[in-house]
Scaffold this motif. Structure first.
Motif, short mmCIF file in Angstrom:
data_model
loop_
_atom_site.label_atom_id
_atom_site.label_comp_id
_atom_site.label_asym_id
_atom_site.label_seq_id
_atom_site.Cartn_x
_atom_site.Cartn_y
_atom_site.Cartn_z
N ALA A 1 -1.18 -2.44 19.70
CA ALA A 1 -2.15 -1.35 19.85
C ALA A 1 -2.42 -0.65 18.53
CB ALA A 1 -1.63 -0.35 20.88
N MET A 2 -1.44 -0.66 17.61
CA MET A 2 -1.54 0.10 16.37
C MET A 2 -1.83 -0.77 15.16
SD MET A 2 -1.23 3.27 16.99
CE MET A 2 -1.01 3.80 15.30
N LEU A 3 -2.03 -2.06 15.36
CA LEU A 3 -2.18 -2.97 14.23
C LEU A 3 -3.38 -2.60 13.35
CD1 LEU A 3 -0.78 -5.40 13.00
CD2 LEU A 3 -2.32 -6.88 14.30
N LEU A 4 -4.51 -2.31 13.97
CA LEU A 4 -5.71 -1.98 13.20
C LEU A 4 -5.58 -0.64 12.47
CD1 LEU A 4 -8.40 -3.31 12.58
CD2 LEU A 4 -9.40 -2.08 14.52
N PRO A 5 -5.12 0.43 13.13
CA PRO A 5 -4.92 1.69 12.39
C PRO A 5 -3.90 1.57 11.26
CG PRO A 5 -4.92 2.10 14.75
CD PRO A 5 -4.91 0.62 14.58
N LEU A 6 -2.82 0.81 11.49
CA LEU A 6 -1.83 0.63 10.43
C LEU A 6 -2.43 -0.13 9.25
CD1 LEU A 6 1.36 -0.21 12.52
CD2 LEU A 6 0.92 1.89 11.24
N ALA A 7 -3.25 -1.14 9.54
CA ALA A 7 -3.93 -1.87 8.47
C ALA A 7 -4.89 -0.96 7.70
CB ALA A 7 -4.68 -3.07 9.05
N THR A 8 -5.55 -0.07 8.42
CA THR A 8 -6.46 0.89 7.76
C THR A 8 -5.69 1.82 6.82
OG1 THR A 8 -7.88 0.85 9.72
CG2 THR A 8 -8.19 2.68 8.18
N GLY A 9 -4.59 2.38 7.33
CA GLY A 9 -3.78 3.25 6.48
C GLY A 9 -3.21 2.52 5.28
N PHE A 10 -2.76 1.28 5.49
CA PHE A 10 -2.24 0.47 4.39
C PHE A 10 -3.32 0.23 3.34
CE2 PHE A 10 -1.38 -3.55 2.28
CZ PHE A 10 -0.03 -3.45 1.96
N ALA A 11 -4.54 -0.08 3.77
CA ALA A 11 -5.63 -0.35 2.82
C ALA A 11 -5.96 0.90 2.01
CB ALA A 11 -6.87 -0.84 3.57
N PHE A 12 -6.01 2.07 2.66
CA PHE A 12 -6.26 3.32 1.94
C PHE A 12 -5.17 3.56 0.90
CE2 PHE A 12 -9.17 4.95 5.35
CZ PHE A 12 -10.22 5.26 4.51
N ALA A 13 -3.91 3.41 1.31
CA ALA A 13 -2.80 3.66 0.40
C ALA A 13 -2.80 2.67 -0.76
CB ALA A 13 -1.47 3.57 1.16
N LEU A 14 -3.13 1.41 -0.49
CA LEU A 14 -3.18 0.39 -1.54
C LEU A 14 -4.28 0.71 -2.54
CD1 LEU A 14 -2.23 -2.30 -2.71
CD2 LEU A 14 -3.74 -3.47 -1.10
N ALA A 15 -5.44 1.13 -2.05
CA ALA A 15 -6.55 1.48 -2.95
C ALA A 15 -6.19 2.67 -3.83
CB ALA A 15 -7.81 1.79 -2.13
N LEU A 16 -5.56 3.69 -3.26
CA LEU A 16 -5.16 4.86 -4.05
C LEU A 16 -4.14 4.48 -5.12
CD1 LEU A 16 -4.79 7.54 -1.23
CD2 LEU A 16 -6.53 7.50 -3.02
N SER A 17 -3.19 3.63 -4.77
CA SER A 17 -2.16 3.23 -5.72
C SER A 17 -2.72 2.37 -6.83
CB SER A 17 -1.04 2.49 -4.98
OG SER A 17 -0.01 2.14 -5.87
N LEU A 18 -3.63 1.43 -6.49
CA LEU A 18 -4.20 0.55 -7.51
C LEU A 18 -4.98 1.33 -8.55
CD1 LEU A 18 -5.48 -2.49 -5.40
CD2 LEU A 18 -3.56 -2.45 -6.99
N GLY A 19 -5.63 2.43 -8.16
CA GLY A 19 -6.46 3.17 -9.10
C GLY A 19 -5.77 4.35 -9.75
N ASP A 20 -4.49 4.56 -9.47
CA ASP A 20 -3.80 5.76 -9.97
C ASP A 20 -3.29 5.57 -11.40
OD1 ASP A 20 -2.48 8.39 -9.63
OD2 ASP A 20 -0.68 7.19 -9.87
N LEU A 21 -3.49 6.61 -12.20
CA LEU A 21 -2.97 6.61 -13.58
C LEU A 21 -1.85 7.64 -13.75
CD1 LEU A 21 -3.46 5.45 -16.49
CD2 LEU A 21 -4.95 7.42 -16.88
N GLY A 22 -1.65 8.53 -12.75
CA GLY A 22 -0.73 9.65 -12.92
C GLY A 22 0.69 9.26 -13.25
N ALA A 23 1.32 8.43 -12.41
CA ALA A 23 2.73 8.07 -12.63
C ALA A 23 2.88 7.06 -13.76
CB ALA A 23 3.33 7.53 -11.34
N ILE A 24 1.99 6.07 -13.80
CA ILE A 24 2.11 5.04 -14.83
C ILE A 24 1.86 5.60 -16.22
CG2 ILE A 24 -0.29 4.30 -14.67
CD1 ILE A 24 2.75 2.04 -15.25
#
Length: 530
Positions: free
Chosen positions: A450-473
Protein backbone atom coordinates in the motif's frame (compact mmCIF):
# COMPACT_ATOMS: atom_id res chain seq x y z
CA UNK A 1 10.42 0.47 19.31
CA UNK A 2 11.07 1.43 15.70
CA UNK A 3 9.89 4.96 16.42
CA UNK A 4 12.13 5.20 19.49
CA UNK A 5 15.16 4.01 17.50
CA UNK A 6 14.43 6.51 14.68
CA UNK A 7 13.85 9.36 17.13
CA UNK A 8 17.05 8.53 19.02
CA UNK A 9 18.97 8.44 15.74
CA UNK A 10 17.73 11.91 14.74
CA UNK A 11 18.45 13.25 18.21
CA UNK A 12 21.96 11.80 18.18
CA UNK A 13 22.69 13.13 14.68
CA UNK A 14 21.66 16.61 15.83
CA UNK A 15 23.09 16.48 19.36
CA UNK A 16 26.62 15.28 18.51
CA UNK A 17 27.61 18.16 16.17
CA UNK A 18 25.82 20.73 18.36
CA UNK A 19 27.64 19.40 21.45
CA UNK A 20 30.97 19.68 19.62
CA UNK A 21 30.13 23.27 18.65
CA UNK A 22 29.21 24.12 22.26
CA UNK A 23 32.41 22.55 23.62
CA UNK A 24 34.59 24.44 21.15
CA UNK A 25 32.54 27.60 21.72
CA UNK A 26 33.11 27.54 25.50
CA UNK A 27 36.85 27.37 24.85
CA UNK A 28 36.74 30.22 22.36
CA UNK A 29 34.28 32.51 24.19
CA UNK A 30 37.00 34.09 26.32
CA UNK A 31 38.86 35.28 23.25
CA UNK A 32 36.15 37.52 21.76
CA UNK A 33 37.64 40.93 21.13
CA UNK A 34 36.19 44.16 19.82
CA UNK A 35 37.33 43.38 16.27
CA UNK A 36 35.70 39.96 16.28
CA UNK A 37 32.50 41.35 17.82
CA UNK A 38 32.36 43.98 15.08
CA UNK A 39 32.86 41.31 12.43
CA UNK A 40 30.04 39.17 13.86
CA UNK A 41 27.69 42.16 13.97
CA UNK A 42 28.53 43.10 10.38
CA UNK A 43 27.94 39.55 9.07
CA UNK A 44 24.66 39.24 10.97
CA UNK A 45 23.50 42.64 9.77
CA UNK A 46 24.22 41.78 6.14
CA UNK A 47 22.45 38.39 6.50
CA UNK A 48 19.31 40.11 7.76
CA UNK A 49 19.62 42.92 5.21
CA UNK A 50 19.84 40.66 2.17
CA UNK A 51 17.05 38.43 3.50
CA UNK A 52 14.81 41.45 4.12
CA UNK A 53 15.47 42.99 0.71
CA UNK A 54 15.04 39.62 -1.03
CA UNK A 55 11.71 39.11 0.75
CA UNK A 56 10.53 42.62 -0.09
CA UNK A 57 11.39 42.19 -3.78
CA UNK A 58 10.09 38.62 -4.10
CA UNK A 59 6.74 39.22 -2.41
CA UNK A 60 6.40 42.76 -3.74
CA UNK A 61 6.75 41.51 -7.32
CA UNK A 62 4.66 38.39 -6.69
CA UNK A 63 1.58 40.44 -5.75
CA UNK A 64 1.12 42.17 -9.17
CA UNK A 65 2.09 38.94 -10.94
CA UNK A 66 -0.51 36.92 -8.98
CA UNK A 67 -3.13 39.64 -9.62
CA UNK A 68 -2.39 39.61 -13.35
CA UNK A 69 -2.69 35.80 -13.48
CA UNK A 70 -5.92 35.93 -11.48
CA UNK A 71 -7.37 38.55 -13.85
CA UNK A 72 -6.48 36.37 -16.85
CA UNK A 73 -7.71 32.87 -15.91
CA UNK A 74 -7.75 31.70 -19.52
CA UNK A 75 -4.91 32.17 -21.97
CA UNK A 76 -2.74 29.83 -24.00
CA UNK A 77 0.09 28.39 -21.89
CA UNK A 78 -1.22 29.53 -18.49
CA UNK A 79 -1.18 26.05 -16.96
CA UNK A 80 2.29 25.36 -18.38
CA UNK A 81 3.59 28.67 -16.99
CA UNK A 82 2.33 27.91 -13.48
CA UNK A 83 3.90 24.44 -13.75
CA UNK A 84 7.21 26.01 -14.80
CA UNK A 85 6.99 28.27 -11.75
CA UNK A 86 7.38 25.14 -9.63
CA UNK A 87 10.64 24.07 -11.31
CA UNK A 88 13.02 26.48 -9.48
CA UNK A 89 12.00 24.81 -6.19
CA UNK A 90 13.65 21.57 -7.34
CA UNK A 91 16.55 23.09 -9.27
CA UNK A 92 19.95 22.76 -7.54
CA UNK A 93 21.04 26.27 -6.46
CA UNK A 94 24.45 25.83 -8.12
CA UNK A 95 22.80 25.03 -11.46
CA UNK A 96 20.48 28.02 -11.12
CA UNK A 97 23.44 30.28 -10.32
CA UNK A 98 25.08 29.31 -13.60
CA UNK A 99 21.86 30.07 -15.50
CA UNK A 100 21.65 33.48 -13.82
CA UNK A 101 25.26 34.22 -14.79
CA UNK A 102 24.39 33.39 -18.41
CA UNK A 103 21.59 35.99 -18.29
CA UNK A 104 22.93 38.65 -15.91
CA UNK A 105 26.70 38.09 -16.10
CA UNK A 106 29.22 40.46 -17.65
CA UNK A 107 28.74 38.97 -21.14
CA UNK A 108 25.17 37.84 -20.48
CA UNK A 109 21.98 38.70 -22.28
CA UNK A 110 21.08 41.60 -19.96
CA UNK A 111 24.38 43.43 -20.47
CA UNK A 112 24.23 42.82 -24.21
CA UNK A 113 20.82 44.49 -24.22
CA UNK A 114 22.11 47.42 -22.16
CA UNK A 115 25.02 47.85 -24.58
CA UNK A 116 22.53 48.36 -27.43
CA UNK A 117 21.22 51.41 -25.56
CA UNK A 118 24.72 52.82 -25.07
CA UNK A 119 25.22 51.78 -21.42
CA UNK A 120 28.99 51.46 -21.00
CA UNK A 121 29.22 50.17 -17.43
CA UNK A 122 28.09 46.52 -17.38
CA UNK A 123 25.72 45.27 -14.71
CA UNK A 124 27.46 43.05 -12.13
CA UNK A 125 25.89 39.78 -11.08
CA UNK A 126 28.26 39.56 -8.10
CA UNK A 127 27.68 41.15 -4.72
CA UNK A 128 24.39 42.16 -3.15
CA UNK A 129 22.72 42.71 -6.53
CA UNK A 130 23.49 39.14 -7.64
CA UNK A 131 22.27 37.67 -4.36
CA UNK A 132 19.00 39.58 -4.65
CA UNK A 133 18.45 38.48 -8.27
CA UNK A 134 19.13 34.85 -7.36
CA UNK A 135 16.77 34.91 -4.37
CA UNK A 136 14.03 36.59 -6.39
CA UNK A 137 14.49 33.96 -9.12
CA UNK A 138 13.82 31.19 -6.59
CA UNK A 139 11.20 32.88 -4.44
CA UNK A 140 9.13 35.00 -6.84
CA UNK A 141 7.45 31.92 -8.39
CA UNK A 142 7.02 30.35 -4.93
CA UNK A 143 5.33 33.47 -3.53
CA UNK A 144 3.17 33.79 -6.65
CA UNK A 145 1.93 30.20 -6.34
CA UNK A 146 1.11 30.80 -2.66
CA UNK A 147 -0.78 34.08 -3.23
CA UNK A 148 -2.66 33.19 -6.44
CA UNK A 149 -5.10 30.64 -4.90
CA UNK A 150 -6.31 33.24 -2.37
CA UNK A 151 -7.39 35.48 -5.25
CA UNK A 152 -8.92 32.62 -7.24
CA UNK A 153 -11.01 31.46 -4.30
CA UNK A 154 -12.94 34.74 -4.18
CA UNK A 155 -16.59 34.03 -5.16
CA UNK A 156 -18.04 35.57 -8.31
CA UNK A 157 -20.58 37.52 -6.18
CA UNK A 158 -17.74 39.68 -4.86
CA UNK A 159 -16.83 40.77 -8.36
CA UNK A 160 -20.45 41.41 -9.33
CA UNK A 161 -20.97 43.56 -6.24
CA UNK A 162 -17.72 45.42 -6.89
CA UNK A 163 -18.82 46.11 -10.47
CA UNK A 164 -22.23 47.36 -9.33
CA UNK A 165 -20.54 49.71 -6.86
CA UNK A 166 -18.19 50.98 -9.56
CA UNK A 167 -14.99 49.85 -7.78
CA UNK A 168 -11.82 50.14 -9.83
CA UNK A 169 -8.05 50.11 -9.40
CA UNK A 170 -6.82 50.92 -5.89
CA UNK A 171 -10.29 50.72 -4.32
CA UNK A 172 -10.84 47.21 -5.68
CA UNK A 173 -7.43 46.13 -4.40
CA UNK A 174 -7.92 47.67 -0.95
CA UNK A 175 -11.47 46.42 -0.28
CA UNK A 176 -11.64 43.10 -2.17
CA UNK A 177 -8.26 41.65 -3.11
CA UNK A 178 -6.04 42.63 -0.18
CA UNK A 179 -8.33 41.25 2.60
CA UNK A 180 -8.34 37.88 0.82
CA UNK A 181 -4.60 37.68 0.18
CA UNK A 182 -3.01 39.34 3.20
CA UNK A 183 -2.64 36.10 5.20
CA UNK A 184 -1.11 34.39 2.19
CA UNK A 185 1.22 37.36 1.66
CA UNK A 186 2.31 37.30 5.31
CA UNK A 187 2.90 33.53 5.23
CA UNK A 188 4.79 33.75 1.95
CA UNK A 189 6.93 36.62 3.29
CA UNK A 190 7.86 34.66 6.41
CA UNK A 191 8.75 31.57 4.42
CA UNK A 192 10.81 33.52 1.87
CA UNK A 193 12.69 35.36 4.66
CA UNK A 194 13.53 32.01 6.27
CA UNK A 195 14.83 30.59 2.98
CA UNK A 196 16.92 33.69 2.22
CA UNK A 197 18.36 33.97 5.75
CA UNK A 198 19.63 30.37 5.53
CA UNK A 199 20.81 30.56 1.90
CA UNK A 200 24.32 29.22 1.35
CA UNK A 201 25.15 28.15 -2.20
CA UNK A 202 23.81 31.24 -3.96
CA UNK A 203 25.68 33.59 -1.63
CA UNK A 204 28.85 31.51 -1.89
CA UNK A 205 28.83 31.68 -5.70
CA UNK A 206 27.41 35.17 -6.27
CA UNK A 207 28.51 37.02 -3.12
CA UNK A 208 31.72 38.19 -4.75
CA UNK A 209 33.75 38.94 -1.62
CA UNK A 210 33.84 39.75 2.11
CA UNK A 211 31.43 42.69 1.73
CA UNK A 212 28.62 40.31 0.72
CA UNK A 213 29.00 37.41 3.15
CA UNK A 214 26.23 35.80 5.19
CA UNK A 215 26.49 33.75 8.36
CA UNK A 216 26.54 30.35 6.63
CA UNK A 217 29.17 31.41 4.10
CA UNK A 218 31.24 32.93 6.92
CA UNK A 219 31.06 29.58 8.77
CA UNK A 220 32.35 27.81 5.66
CA UNK A 221 35.16 30.34 5.19
CA UNK A 222 36.17 30.17 8.85
CA UNK A 223 36.61 26.40 8.65
CA UNK A 224 37.84 25.77 5.11
CA UNK A 225 40.15 28.74 4.58
CA UNK A 226 41.12 30.18 7.99
CA UNK A 227 40.49 27.14 10.24
CA UNK A 228 39.23 29.41 13.00
CA UNK A 229 36.95 27.04 15.00
CA UNK A 230 36.13 29.61 17.65
CA UNK A 231 34.84 32.11 15.12
CA UNK A 232 32.91 29.38 13.28
CA UNK A 233 31.18 28.30 16.50
CA UNK A 234 30.13 31.85 17.34
CA UNK A 235 28.71 32.23 13.84
CA UNK A 236 26.86 28.91 14.25
CA UNK A 237 25.35 30.09 17.54
CA UNK A 238 24.10 33.28 15.92
CA UNK A 239 22.72 31.31 12.95
CA UNK A 240 20.83 28.85 15.17
CA UNK A 241 19.43 31.68 17.33
CA UNK A 242 18.30 33.61 14.28
CA UNK A 243 16.73 30.52 12.69
CA UNK A 244 14.91 29.71 15.93
CA UNK A 245 13.51 33.26 16.10
CA UNK A 246 12.33 33.09 12.48
CA UNK A 247 10.68 29.69 13.02
CA UNK A 248 8.92 30.99 16.15
CA UNK A 249 7.64 33.95 14.15
CA UNK A 250 6.46 31.62 11.37
CA UNK A 251 4.41 29.68 13.92
CA UNK A 252 2.40 32.86 14.54
CA UNK A 253 1.72 33.26 10.81
CA UNK A 254 -0.50 30.85 8.93
CA UNK A 255 1.88 29.75 6.18
CA UNK A 256 -0.06 29.02 2.97
CA UNK A 257 0.39 25.73 1.18
CA UNK A 258 1.15 25.53 -2.52
CA UNK A 259 -1.91 23.76 -4.03
CA UNK A 260 -0.13 22.78 -7.25
CA UNK A 261 -2.03 23.39 -10.47
CA UNK A 262 -4.65 26.14 -10.44
CA UNK A 263 -7.58 26.21 -12.82
CA UNK A 264 -8.37 29.91 -12.73
CA UNK A 265 -11.03 31.78 -10.81
CA UNK A 266 -14.33 33.47 -11.61
CA UNK A 267 -14.70 36.08 -14.34
CA UNK A 268 -13.71 39.52 -13.06
CA UNK A 269 -15.14 42.87 -14.12
CA UNK A 270 -11.66 44.47 -14.08
CA UNK A 271 -10.33 41.96 -16.67
CA UNK A 272 -10.97 44.28 -19.57
CA UNK A 273 -9.07 44.62 -22.82
CA UNK A 274 -7.06 47.54 -24.08
CA UNK A 275 -4.53 49.07 -21.70
CA UNK A 276 -5.46 46.70 -18.84
CA UNK A 277 -4.84 43.66 -21.05
CA UNK A 278 -1.53 45.09 -22.23
CA UNK A 279 -0.39 45.78 -18.64
CA UNK A 280 -1.28 42.25 -17.48
CA UNK A 281 0.43 40.71 -20.50
CA UNK A 282 3.57 42.77 -19.79
CA UNK A 283 3.66 41.72 -16.12
CA UNK A 284 3.11 38.02 -16.94
CA UNK A 285 5.63 38.15 -19.80
CA UNK A 286 8.34 39.77 -17.67
CA UNK A 287 7.69 37.33 -14.84
CA UNK A 288 7.90 34.38 -17.23
CA UNK A 289 11.15 35.68 -18.76
CA UNK A 290 12.74 36.28 -15.35
CA UNK A 291 11.96 32.74 -14.17
CA UNK A 292 12.16 30.71 -17.37
CA UNK A 293 15.07 32.63 -18.98
CA UNK A 294 17.86 31.24 -16.75
CA UNK A 295 16.54 27.69 -17.18
CA UNK A 296 16.58 28.08 -20.96
CA UNK A 297 20.08 29.60 -20.72
CA UNK A 298 21.30 26.51 -18.83
CA UNK A 299 20.04 24.25 -21.62
CA UNK A 300 21.52 26.42 -24.40
CA UNK A 301 24.92 26.78 -22.72
CA UNK A 302 24.99 23.11 -21.72
CA UNK A 303 24.22 21.88 -25.22
CA UNK A 304 26.98 24.14 -26.59
CA UNK A 305 29.54 22.55 -24.22
CA UNK A 306 31.68 19.59 -25.19
CA UNK A 307 29.54 16.98 -23.44
CA UNK A 308 31.34 14.05 -25.02
CA UNK A 309 34.67 15.17 -23.56
CA UNK A 310 33.09 15.77 -20.15
CA UNK A 311 31.42 12.36 -20.05
CA UNK A 312 34.64 10.68 -21.21
CA UNK A 313 36.53 12.07 -18.20
CA UNK A 314 37.28 9.62 -15.37
CA UNK A 315 36.85 12.41 -12.79
CA UNK A 316 33.27 12.94 -13.99
CA UNK A 317 32.40 9.30 -13.39
CA UNK A 318 34.04 9.38 -9.95
CA UNK A 319 31.83 12.33 -9.11
CA UNK A 320 28.75 10.57 -10.50
CA UNK A 321 29.38 7.38 -8.53
CA UNK A 322 30.07 9.32 -5.32
CA UNK A 323 26.99 11.50 -5.78
CA UNK A 324 24.72 8.52 -6.44
CA UNK A 325 26.19 6.59 -3.52
CA UNK A 326 25.75 9.49 -1.08
CA UNK A 327 22.31 10.37 -2.49
CA UNK A 328 20.98 6.81 -2.38
CA UNK A 329 22.28 6.26 1.17
CA UNK A 330 20.84 9.60 2.38
CA UNK A 331 17.49 9.00 0.67
CA UNK A 332 17.24 5.49 2.10
CA UNK A 333 18.10 6.72 5.60
CA UNK A 334 15.59 9.59 5.41
CA UNK A 335 12.83 7.30 4.08
CA UNK A 336 13.40 4.63 6.74
CA UNK A 337 13.53 7.14 9.62
CA UNK A 338 10.44 8.97 8.36
CA UNK A 339 8.52 5.69 7.98
CA UNK A 340 9.44 4.50 11.48
CA UNK A 341 8.47 7.80 13.13
CA UNK A 342 5.19 8.06 11.20
CA UNK A 343 4.30 4.46 12.03
CA UNK A 344 5.15 5.00 15.69
CA UNK A 345 3.04 8.17 15.88
CA UNK A 346 0.09 6.34 14.33
CA UNK A 347 0.54 3.36 16.66
CA UNK A 348 0.50 5.70 19.67
CA UNK A 349 -3.16 6.47 18.95
CA UNK A 350 -5.08 9.65 18.27
CA UNK A 351 -5.01 11.07 20.85
CA UNK A 352 -2.00 9.16 22.27
CA UNK A 353 -2.73 6.89 25.21
CA UNK A 354 -0.59 7.81 28.22
CA UNK A 355 2.22 10.26 28.92
CA UNK A 356 4.98 8.16 27.32
CA UNK A 357 3.13 7.66 24.04
CA UNK A 358 2.11 11.33 23.99
CA UNK A 359 5.74 12.33 24.40
CA UNK A 360 6.81 9.94 21.62
CA UNK A 361 4.15 11.31 19.29
CA UNK A 362 5.03 14.96 19.99
CA UNK A 363 8.78 14.38 19.62
CA UNK A 364 8.29 12.48 16.37
CA UNK A 365 6.16 15.33 15.08
CA UNK A 366 8.81 17.89 16.06
CA UNK A 367 11.77 15.91 14.70
CA UNK A 368 11.22 17.11 11.15
CA UNK A 369 11.07 20.75 12.23
CA UNK A 370 14.16 20.37 14.41
CA UNK A 371 16.21 19.47 11.35
CA UNK A 372 15.19 22.83 9.85
CA UNK A 373 16.40 24.61 12.97
CA UNK A 374 20.04 23.59 12.43
CA UNK A 375 21.01 24.30 8.78
CA UNK A 376 23.18 21.78 6.90
CA UNK A 377 26.28 24.00 7.01
CA UNK A 378 25.99 24.30 10.80
CA UNK A 379 25.57 20.53 11.19
CA UNK A 380 28.47 19.99 8.82
CA UNK A 381 30.59 22.41 10.87
CA UNK A 382 30.06 20.29 14.00
CA UNK A 383 31.03 17.07 12.22
CA UNK A 384 33.96 18.87 10.56
CA UNK A 385 35.35 19.91 13.95
CA UNK A 386 34.72 16.44 15.40
CA UNK A 387 36.75 14.80 12.62
CA UNK A 388 39.47 17.44 12.69
CA UNK A 389 38.64 18.59 9.17
CA UNK A 390 38.47 15.06 7.78
CA UNK A 391 42.02 15.27 6.36
CA UNK A 392 43.25 11.84 5.30
CA UNK A 393 39.91 10.24 6.18
CA UNK A 394 37.34 8.80 3.83
CA UNK A 395 34.60 6.85 5.58
CA UNK A 396 33.91 9.32 8.43
CA UNK A 397 33.40 12.41 6.18
CA UNK A 398 31.24 10.37 3.77
CA UNK A 399 29.10 9.18 6.67
CA UNK A 400 28.74 12.76 7.94
CA UNK A 401 27.65 13.98 4.48
CA UNK A 402 25.07 11.18 4.25
CA UNK A 403 23.67 11.99 7.71
CA UNK A 404 23.45 15.75 7.01
CA UNK A 405 21.73 15.18 3.65
CA UNK A 406 19.30 12.70 5.20
CA UNK A 407 18.36 15.17 7.95
CA UNK A 408 17.93 17.91 5.35
CA UNK A 409 15.51 15.73 3.35
CA UNK A 410 13.61 14.30 6.34
CA UNK A 411 10.90 17.03 6.61
CA UNK A 412 10.08 16.70 2.90
CA UNK A 413 9.89 12.90 3.04
CA UNK A 414 7.61 13.02 6.09
CA UNK A 415 5.32 15.47 4.34
CA UNK A 416 4.99 13.10 1.37
CA UNK A 417 4.68 9.81 3.25
CA UNK A 418 2.51 10.69 6.26
CA UNK A 419 -0.78 11.57 4.46
CA UNK A 420 -0.50 8.39 2.38
CA UNK A 421 0.16 6.29 5.49
CA UNK A 422 -2.87 7.75 7.27
CA UNK A 423 -5.05 6.95 4.26
CA UNK A 424 -3.68 3.40 4.00
CA UNK A 425 -4.27 2.75 7.71
CA UNK A 426 -7.79 4.14 7.51
CA UNK A 427 -8.49 1.64 4.71
CA UNK A 428 -6.65 -1.42 5.96
CA UNK A 429 -5.83 -0.99 9.65
CA UNK A 430 -8.99 -2.31 11.32
CA UNK A 431 -9.46 -5.03 8.70
CA UNK A 432 -5.91 -6.32 9.25
CA UNK A 433 -6.46 -6.43 13.02
CA UNK A 434 -9.79 -8.23 12.65
CA UNK A 435 -8.11 -10.84 10.45
CA UNK A 436 -5.24 -11.24 12.91
CA UNK A 437 -2.59 -10.14 10.39
CA UNK A 438 0.18 -8.55 12.48
CA UNK A 439 3.94 -8.12 12.67
CA UNK A 440 6.11 -9.03 9.69
CA UNK A 441 3.19 -10.63 7.84
CA UNK A 442 1.20 -7.39 7.94
CA UNK A 443 4.25 -5.34 6.96
CA UNK A 444 5.02 -7.54 3.93
CA UNK A 445 1.50 -8.37 2.76
CA UNK A 446 -0.43 -5.17 3.52
CA UNK A 447 1.60 -2.11 4.57
CA UNK A 448 4.48 -2.23 2.07
CA UNK A 449 2.31 -2.86 -1.04
CA UNK A 450 0.00 0.00 0.00
CA UNK A 451 2.91 2.36 0.71
CA UNK A 452 5.25 1.44 -2.13
CA UNK A 453 4.36 4.42 -4.33
CA UNK A 454 4.49 7.07 -1.55
CA UNK A 455 7.80 5.65 -0.30
CA UNK A 456 9.20 5.79 -3.83
CA UNK A 457 8.03 9.40 -4.09
CA UNK A 458 9.72 10.37 -0.83
CA UNK A 459 12.88 8.53 -1.86
CA UNK A 460 12.97 10.37 -5.21
CA UNK A 461 12.55 13.77 -3.51
CA UNK A 462 15.31 12.98 -1.01
CA UNK A 463 17.63 11.69 -3.75
CA UNK A 464 17.11 14.85 -5.84
CA UNK A 465 17.83 17.11 -2.85
CA UNK A 466 20.99 15.18 -1.97
CA UNK A 467 22.31 15.09 -5.55
CA UNK A 468 22.05 18.87 -5.86
CA UNK A 469 23.32 19.82 -2.40
CA UNK A 470 26.59 21.69 -1.92
CA UNK A 471 26.24 22.47 1.81
CA UNK A 472 27.89 19.44 3.44
CA UNK A 473 30.28 18.56 0.62
CA UNK A 474 31.59 22.14 0.61
CA UNK A 475 33.23 21.45 3.98
CA UNK A 476 34.50 17.92 3.29
CA UNK A 477 35.12 18.08 -0.46
CA UNK A 478 38.63 17.07 -1.51
CA UNK A 479 40.53 15.15 -4.17
CA UNK A 480 39.30 11.93 -2.53
CA UNK A 481 35.67 13.00 -2.01
CA UNK A 482 34.18 14.72 -5.03
CA UNK A 483 30.52 14.97 -6.07
CA UNK A 484 28.87 16.53 -9.10
CA UNK A 485 28.00 19.81 -7.26
CA UNK A 486 31.55 20.01 -5.89
CA UNK A 487 33.03 19.36 -9.34
CA UNK A 488 30.72 22.01 -10.83
CA UNK A 489 31.76 24.50 -8.13
CA UNK A 490 35.43 23.81 -8.89
CA UNK A 491 34.84 24.44 -12.61
CA UNK A 492 33.14 27.74 -11.83
CA UNK A 493 35.95 28.74 -9.46
CA UNK A 494 38.56 28.10 -12.15
CA UNK A 495 36.51 30.06 -14.76
CA UNK A 496 35.94 26.99 -16.93
CA UNK A 497 32.39 28.11 -17.64
CA UNK A 498 31.87 25.88 -20.70
CA UNK A 499 32.61 22.73 -18.68
CA UNK A 500 30.52 24.11 -15.81
CA UNK A 501 27.59 24.66 -18.18
CA UNK A 502 27.77 21.07 -19.41
CA UNK A 503 27.88 19.71 -15.87
CA UNK A 504 25.03 22.01 -14.84
CA UNK A 505 22.88 20.71 -17.69
CA UNK A 506 23.53 17.07 -16.78
CA UNK A 507 22.97 17.65 -13.06
CA UNK A 508 19.86 19.73 -13.70
CA UNK A 509 18.36 17.09 -16.00
CA UNK A 510 18.87 14.33 -13.43
CA UNK A 511 17.47 16.26 -10.45
CA UNK A 512 14.55 17.75 -12.38
CA UNK A 513 13.66 14.32 -13.77
CA UNK A 514 13.55 12.95 -10.23
CA UNK A 515 11.39 15.87 -9.06
CA UNK A 516 9.10 15.45 -12.09
CA UNK A 517 8.57 11.73 -11.51
CA UNK A 518 8.15 12.28 -7.77
CA UNK A 519 5.52 14.94 -8.47
CA UNK A 520 3.73 12.57 -10.86
CA UNK A 521 3.82 9.82 -8.23
CA UNK A 522 2.47 12.23 -5.61
CA UNK A 523 -0.39 13.32 -7.89
CA UNK A 524 -1.20 9.70 -8.70
CA UNK A 525 -1.24 8.84 -4.99
CA UNK A 526 -3.56 11.78 -4.31
CA UNK A 527 -5.91 10.63 -7.09
CA UNK A 528 -5.89 7.07 -5.71
CA UNK A 529 -6.73 8.43 -2.25
CA UNK A 530 -9.69 10.37 -3.64
Amino acid sequence: MGGLVALASVGLALAVPVAVLIAVGIEASAGIGADQAGYLIRITRFTLLQAGLSTLLSVGLAIPLARALARRPVFSGRRLLITLFALPLGLPPLVAALGLIEIWGRSGLANQGLALFGVQTPFSIYGLSGILIAHVFFNLPLATRLILPALERLPSEYWKTAANLGMTGPTLFRLVEWPSMRKSVAGAAGLVFMLCATSFTLVLVLGGGPAATTLEVAIYQALRFDFAPGRAVLLCAIQITMTLAIMAALKLISTPVDPGHTSGGAARPDARGGLSLFADAAVIGLGAFFVVGPMVAIVVAGVAADLVRLVDNALFWRAVITSIGIGAAAATLATVIASLMIRARHSAGDPPRGLGLRLLSNLSNAAGSLTLLVPPVVLGAGWFLLFGGGAGQLFAPLAAIVVVNALMALPFVMRVVEPAYQTAMARNGRLALSLGVTGINRLVQIDLPAMLLPLATGFAFALALSLGDLGAIALFGSDRIITLPWLLYQKLGSYRTADAAGLALLLGLVTMSLIFFADRFANRTAMDDR
